[in-house]
Write an enzyme that holds these catalytic residues in place. Sequence first.
Site, PDB file in Angstrom:
ATOM      1  N   ASN A  11      -5.014  -5.995  -2.261  1.00 46.45           N
ATOM      2  CA  ASN A  11      -4.747  -4.883  -1.575  1.00 46.45           C
ATOM      3  C   ASN A  11      -3.657  -5.360  -0.402  1.00 46.45           C
ATOM      4  O   ASN A  11      -3.841  -5.885   0.436  1.00 46.45           O
ATOM      5  CB  ASN A  11      -5.764  -4.207  -0.711  1.00 46.45           C
ATOM      6  CG  ASN A  11      -5.601  -3.023   0.094  1.00 46.45           C
ATOM      7  OD1 ASN A  11      -4.352  -2.587   0.064  1.00 46.45           O
ATOM      8  ND2 ASN A  11      -6.482  -2.812   0.843  1.00 46.45           N
ATOM      9  N   TRP A  12      -2.286  -4.903  -0.916  1.00 44.60           N
ATOM     10  CA  TRP A  12      -1.091  -5.397  -0.143  1.00 44.60           C
ATOM     11  C   TRP A  12      -1.321  -4.729   1.381  1.00 44.60           C
ATOM     12  O   TRP A  12      -0.420  -4.944   2.090  1.00 44.60           O
ATOM     13  CB  TRP A  12       0.018  -5.349  -0.674  1.00 44.60           C
ATOM     14  CG  TRP A  12       0.315  -6.491  -1.711  1.00 44.60           C
ATOM     15  CD1 TRP A  12      -0.532  -7.620  -1.907  1.00 44.60           C
ATOM     16  CD2 TRP A  12       1.315  -6.807  -2.532  1.00 44.60           C
ATOM     17  NE1 TRP A  12      -0.197  -8.252  -3.040  1.00 44.60           N
ATOM     18  CE2 TRP A  12       1.039  -7.784  -3.272  1.00 44.60           C
ATOM     19  CE3 TRP A  12       2.808  -6.210  -2.769  1.00 44.60           C
ATOM     20  CZ2 TRP A  12       2.142  -8.524  -4.109  1.00 44.60           C
ATOM     21  CZ3 TRP A  12       3.633  -6.817  -3.634  1.00 44.60           C
ATOM     22  CH2 TRP A  12       3.275  -7.925  -4.364  1.00 44.60           C
ATOM     23  N   LYS A  13      -2.110  -3.401   1.369  1.00 44.89           N
ATOM     24  CA  LYS A  13      -2.005  -2.603   2.916  1.00 44.89           C
ATOM     25  C   LYS A  13      -0.287  -2.425   2.876  1.00 44.89           C
ATOM     26  O   LYS A  13       0.283  -2.254   1.799  1.00 44.89           O
ATOM     27  CB  LYS A  13      -2.566  -3.368   3.969  1.00 44.89           C
ATOM     28  CG  LYS A  13      -3.973  -3.949   3.411  1.00 44.89           C
ATOM     29  CD  LYS A  13      -4.816  -4.379   4.548  1.00 44.89           C
ATOM     30  CE  LYS A  13      -6.212  -4.749   4.132  1.00 44.89           C
ATOM     31  NZ  LYS A  13      -7.040  -5.132   5.108  1.00 44.89           N
ATOM     32  N   HIS A  97     -10.764   3.078   1.586  1.00 43.51           N
ATOM     33  CA  HIS A  97     -10.880   1.781   2.301  1.00 43.51           C
ATOM     34  C   HIS A  97     -11.188   2.107   3.672  1.00 43.51           C
ATOM     35  O   HIS A  97     -11.000   3.144   4.282  1.00 43.51           O
ATOM     36  CB  HIS A  97      -9.476   1.264   2.067  1.00 43.51           C
ATOM     37  CG  HIS A  97      -9.381   0.022   2.796  1.00 43.51           C
ATOM     38  ND1 HIS A  97      -9.096  -0.104   4.103  1.00 43.51           N
ATOM     39  CD2 HIS A  97      -9.236  -1.052   2.182  1.00 43.51           C
ATOM     40  CE1 HIS A  97      -9.071  -1.715   4.205  1.00 43.51           C
ATOM     41  NE2 HIS A  97      -9.273  -2.268   3.092  1.00 43.51           N
ATOM     42  N   GLU A  99      -9.961   1.510   6.434  1.00 45.75           N
ATOM     43  CA  GLU A  99      -8.804   1.874   6.925  1.00 45.75           C
ATOM     44  C   GLU A  99      -8.452   3.300   7.023  1.00 45.75           C
ATOM     45  O   GLU A  99      -8.048   3.891   7.983  1.00 45.75           O
ATOM     46  CB  GLU A  99      -7.569   0.841   7.024  1.00 45.75           C
ATOM     47  CG  GLU A  99      -7.839  -0.503   7.584  1.00 45.75           C
ATOM     48  CD  GLU A  99      -7.059  -1.559   6.777  1.00 45.75           C
ATOM     49  OE1 GLU A  99      -6.113  -1.412   5.886  1.00 45.75           O
ATOM     50  OE2 GLU A  99      -7.497  -2.841   6.837  1.00 45.75           O
ATOM     51  N   GLU A 169     -16.880  -3.972   1.528  1.00 43.57           N
ATOM     52  CA  GLU A 169     -16.220  -4.526   2.379  1.00 43.57           C
ATOM     53  C   GLU A 169     -16.804  -4.416   3.952  1.00 43.57           C
ATOM     54  O   GLU A 169     -16.375  -3.300   4.502  1.00 43.57           O
ATOM     55  CB  GLU A 169     -14.662  -3.984   2.503  1.00 43.57           C
ATOM     56  CG  GLU A 169     -13.883  -4.351   1.201  1.00 43.57           C
ATOM     57  CD  GLU A 169     -12.296  -4.237   1.386  1.00 43.57           C
ATOM     58  OE1 GLU A 169     -11.910  -5.251   0.818  1.00 43.57           O
ATOM     59  OE2 GLU A 169     -11.908  -3.464   1.693  1.00 43.57           O
ATOM     60  N   GLY A 175      -9.714  -8.968   7.616  1.00 43.26           N
ATOM     61  CA  GLY A 175      -8.763  -9.289   8.574  1.00 43.26           C
ATOM     62  C   GLY A 175      -9.088  -9.943   9.685  1.00 43.26           C
ATOM     63  O   GLY A 175      -8.227 -10.468  10.688  1.00 43.26           O
ATOM     64  N   SER A 214     -11.774 -11.267   4.317  1.00 38.91           N
ATOM     65  CA  SER A 214     -11.413 -12.296   4.497  1.00 38.91           C
ATOM     66  C   SER A 214     -11.745 -13.330   3.302  1.00 38.91           C
ATOM     67  O   SER A 214     -11.860 -14.785   4.026  1.00 38.91           O
ATOM     68  CB  SER A 214     -12.023 -12.978   5.843  1.00 38.91           C
ATOM     69  OG  SER A 214     -11.287 -12.319   7.080  1.00 38.91           O
ATOM     70  N   GLY A 235      -7.169  -9.085   0.748  1.00 33.71           N
ATOM     71  CA  GLY A 235      -5.896  -8.452   1.739  1.00 33.71           C
ATOM     72  C   GLY A 235      -4.965  -9.515   1.941  1.00 33.71           C
ATOM     73  O   GLY A 235      -4.291  -9.882   0.963  1.00 33.71           O
ATOM     74  N   GLY A 236      -4.897 -10.244   3.033  1.00 40.45           N
ATOM     75  CA  GLY A 236      -4.114 -11.268   3.244  1.00 40.45           C
ATOM     76  C   GLY A 236      -3.594 -11.983   2.500  1.00 40.45           C
ATOM     77  O   GLY A 236      -2.462 -12.257   2.209  1.00 40.45           O
TER      78      GLY A 236
END
Length: 255
Positions: A11-13, A97, A99, A169, A175, A214, A235-236
Amino acid sequence: MSQLKPLIAGNWKMNGNKSLISEFAQEFNSQAINEIDVLICPPSIYVDELAKQVDAHESVLNVGAQNVSEQASGAFTGEISVDMLKEVKASFAIVGHSERRAIFGESPQLVAQKYKQALVNDITPILCTGETEQEREDDKTFDVIAKDINAVVELAGIESFKNGVIAYEPVWAIGTGKSATPEQAQAVHRFIRGHLAKYDAEVAQGVRILYGGSVNENNAAELFKQNDINGALVGGASLVSDKFMTICNNAQSSK
Ligand code: 13P
């Protein structure tokens, strides 16, 4: 990891660009990856570009979106429909998600509508769920997750999990660099499978449950040893091709 085929999703956000897309499409080819499903969900404006690059480079990457409208079409400024996603060859969509839930106020009911809208139009939905730190401290983790899942069961039926994916999640792990431990994640994944089994044992056994929060190239292998963890939503670390590749390789060798 059970016998289910692992799915590693990035997930590149709101990150990435065309050059990163081309890099990923070239590196993730069938020589590199062949026993697992790999998915990239870039920002929606790049979904089309990713699909084209995947074709051009015969990449194994699946293409997905980070969100989708629950509406079919019409006066919904800024939204993107399932038909549009299909036309640009996306086959997955993340829904709910944390967010989207926290920042954009998406309720379990709205997320369930998005889940159903994707599913009935042949886009595989990835339903995200997870507790905040406060909810964990208050011993509400299972309640929060059951509520998100029940909203989907009520709207779309338990069969809707035959072709869907769930991503656990925990909000406190997203993050933060503070992943859930393999044992913490496994306990929740087992709860999710058990909860689904109350409705339908076969569906529960067949659903892929991803862990997200993470995940990186150092902790993935231990997470994938757990019985009810069938992959990851990253993510990251999904923005750096080497790191993402290591996570994918860890999933392949855990099979
Ligand atoms: P991080 O891997 O950066 O913690 O993000 C997890 C996530 O939210 C994936 O959807």
